[in-house]
Design an enzyme around this catalytic site. Structure first.
Site, PDB file in Angstrom:
ATOM      1  N   CYS A 113      35.594  37.848  36.212  1.00 41.80           N
ATOM      2  CA  CYS A 113      35.103  38.277  37.527  1.00 41.80           C
ATOM      3  C   CYS A 113      34.634  37.059  38.326  1.00 41.80           C
ATOM      4  O   CYS A 113      34.199  36.048  37.757  1.00 41.80           O
ATOM      5  CB  CYS A 113      33.960  39.264  37.347  1.00 41.80           C
ATOM      6  SG  CYS A 113      33.324  39.963  38.883  1.00 41.80           S
TER       7      CYS A 113
ATOM      8  N   HIS B 283      30.777  32.208  39.735  1.00 35.83           N
ATOM      9  CA  HIS B 283      29.589  31.818  40.495  1.00 35.83           C
ATOM     10  C   HIS B 283      28.486  31.313  39.555  1.00 35.83           C
ATOM     11  O   HIS B 283      27.714  30.427  39.917  1.00 35.83           O
ATOM     12  CB  HIS B 283      29.061  32.996  41.319  1.00 35.83           C
ATOM     13  CG  HIS B 283      29.977  33.405  42.433  1.00 35.83           C
ATOM     14  ND1 HIS B 283      30.730  32.504  43.138  1.00 35.83           N
ATOM     15  CD2 HIS B 283      30.243  34.629  42.976  1.00 35.83           C
ATOM     16  CE1 HIS B 283      31.430  33.138  44.061  1.00 35.83           C
ATOM     17  NE2 HIS B 283      31.157  34.425  43.976  1.00 35.83           N
TER      18      HIS B 283
ATOM     19  N   CYS C 269      34.351  46.970  36.172  1.00 36.56           N
ATOM     20  CA  CYS C 269      33.647  46.291  37.262  1.00 36.56           C
ATOM     21  C   CYS C 269      34.494  46.161  38.516  1.00 36.56           C
ATOM     22  O   CYS C 269      34.213  46.777  39.535  1.00 36.56           O
ATOM     23  CB  CYS C 269      33.161  44.912  36.810  1.00 36.56           C
ATOM     24  SG  CYS C 269      32.335  43.967  38.118  1.00 36.56           S
TER      25      CYS C 269
ATOM     26  N   SER D 268      31.970  36.703  39.869  1.00 36.77           N
ATOM     27  CA  SER D 268      30.560  36.394  39.623  1.00 36.77           C
ATOM     28  C   SER D 268      30.385  35.540  38.369  1.00 36.77           C
ATOM     29  O   SER D 268      29.434  34.760  38.269  1.00 36.77           O
ATOM     30  CB  SER D 268      29.733  37.681  39.524  1.00 36.77           C
ATOM     31  OG  SER D 268      30.279  38.555  38.574  1.00 36.77           O
TER      32      SER D 268
ATOM     33  N   HIS E 254      31.435  40.489  31.815  1.00 36.08           N
ATOM     34  CA  HIS E 254      30.742  41.769  31.965  1.00 36.08           C
ATOM     35  C   HIS E 254      31.680  42.921  32.308  1.00 36.08           C
ATOM     36  O   HIS E 254      31.237  43.973  32.729  1.00 36.08           O
ATOM     37  CB  HIS E 254      29.654  41.647  33.045  1.00 36.08           C
ATOM     38  CG  HIS E 254      30.181  41.255  34.382  1.00 36.08           C
ATOM     39  ND1 HIS E 254      30.419  39.950  34.719  1.00 36.08           N
ATOM     40  CD2 HIS E 254      30.542  41.990  35.451  1.00 36.08           C
ATOM     41  CE1 HIS E 254      30.886  39.896  35.950  1.00 36.08           C
ATOM     42  NE2 HIS E 254      30.991  41.122  36.415  1.00 36.08           N
TER      43      HIS E 254
END
Length: 376
Positions: free
Chosen positions: A55, A60, A183, A57, A76
């Site tokens: 993902c 990030h 997600c 994120s 996740h």
């Protein structure tokens, strides 16, 4: 024959040694290490991970714009099979196929009990501590304790999660495909269906045509949007975006005026619905200004850098525009995500079209490079 009527059977679960990709520090590749995974405690589930999505994120975190405690096992959005359960676990059993979701659903807190709420108060998403509910971790590497991510951690062959973050899914679901239903897809698809409530015949604009933006496109198309305008500076994404349902592709660098002005001129009055799937303040403002000033709805999905501030002229809202955001597409994780898996199995959601690469675990850093290069 032995009479077990008055006896109890004690099953002693052992520590599992396996491989995991650990983030020891930011701005560095993940390291594949041998880790020890403790047995699940009360209310916890140990899972053999079969697949995981990467993902934005996660990236990030690695580039330092979304800080979490390190060292940690990231990831996740995963799919796997329950290996063992702790005391009191009742919703899953060993052998069940499950999705591992970063947003829990305890079904007891104010948010879970509210008809519209889905941000469970036991979540560890914002200001993450990277530990289980008892303040400890189940991962050890080189004698050091390693944090989990959002109570999930899927970049490992085995993980331990709280039962409240584990969703049982159809036994026939292909684990190598459905992990992104934990997600990326609910976040984006739900933004169109639940948050914006896109209407048939409407015009939608999607800022960012990566994985998240592409799933927004699927949601807009499913809701009956007549026109979907996709915006990205990487024109290499345009052919795939059009195959998914985008009708017009725009590269902001090809225009001398702000892209929001271009959108308003193209549509005459601004779009009915706009979606920001990049995560910068500039694109959030552009998305808001691209929608109709009277009844337009703008939904923010991108994760901005921590401590960034959104500043805009309040008159942009006074005329009637709506600015919204959502988490996991407003789906309650354990109640609704298994239903999305069922929709996928019935070919109602084209998950497969969003999967651009499938890599073995040992090439996880190559996956991040593909993401960063815009090939994901």
């Amino acid at each position: 024959m032995t009479d077990l009527g008055s006896c109890s059977i004690l099953l002693i679960l052992q520590v599992i040694t396996c491989r995991a990709a650990i983030a020891w520090t930011i701005n560095a590749p993940l390291c594949i290490e041998e880790v020890e995974v403790d047995p699940p405690k009360a209310g916890e589930v140990r899972i053999k991970v079969f697949s995981s999505g990467i993902c934005g994120s996660d990236n990030h975190i690695l580039d330092g714009t979304f800080p979490v405690p390190l060292p940690a096992i990231l990831g996740h959005e995963g799919a796997g099979v329950v290996e063992s359960i702790g005391e009191g676990v009742s919703s899953v059993k060993p052998g069940d196929k499950v999705l591992m979701i970063g947003l829990p659903q305890c079904r007891k807190c104010d948010s879970c009990l509210h008809a519209k709420g889905n941000y469970c108060l036991k979540a560890d998403l914002f200001s993450s501590v990277g530990l289980m509910l008892d303040g400890t971790t189940r991962f050890t590497c080189r004698g050091m304790k390693v944090h989990n991510l959002f109570g999930t951690s899927t970049f490992t062959e085995y993980t331990v999660m709280r039962e409240i973050s584990v969703a049982k899914i159809d036994d026939a679901a292909p684990l190598e495909k459905v992990c992104i239903l934990a997600c990326a897809i609910p976040t984006s698809y739900g933004a169109a269906i639940n948050t914006a409530q896109v209407t048939p015949g409407s015009t939608c604009v999607v800022f960012g045509l990566g994985g998240v933006g592409s799933a927004v496109v699927l949601g807009c198309r499913a809701a009956g949007a007549a026109r979907i305008i996709g915006i990205d500076i990487n024109e290499g994404k345009f052919a795939r975006a059009k195959a998914l349902g985008v009708t017009d592709c725009l590269n902001p660098r090809n225009f001398k005026k702000p892209i929001q002005q271009v959108v308003v001129e193209m549509t005459g009055v601004g779009a009915d619905f706009t979606f920001e799937a990049i995560g910068t303040i500039e694109t959030m403002v552009a998305a808001l200004e691209s929608c109709n000033l009277s009844y337009g709805v703008c939904v923010s999905l991108g994760v901005p850098p921590v401590k960034s501030q959104l500043s805009l002229d309040p008159m942009k809202l006074l005329s009637g525009r709506t600015l919204k955001a959502c988490l996991l597409g407003e789906y309650k994780s354990r109640d609704h995500i298994p239903l999305l898996v069922e929709d996928y199995m019935k070919k109602k959601i084209d998950v497969n079209s969003l999967i651009t690469h499938s890599l073995p675990f040992v090439k996880i850093n190559e996956g991040f490079e593909l993401l960063r290069s815009g090939q994901w």
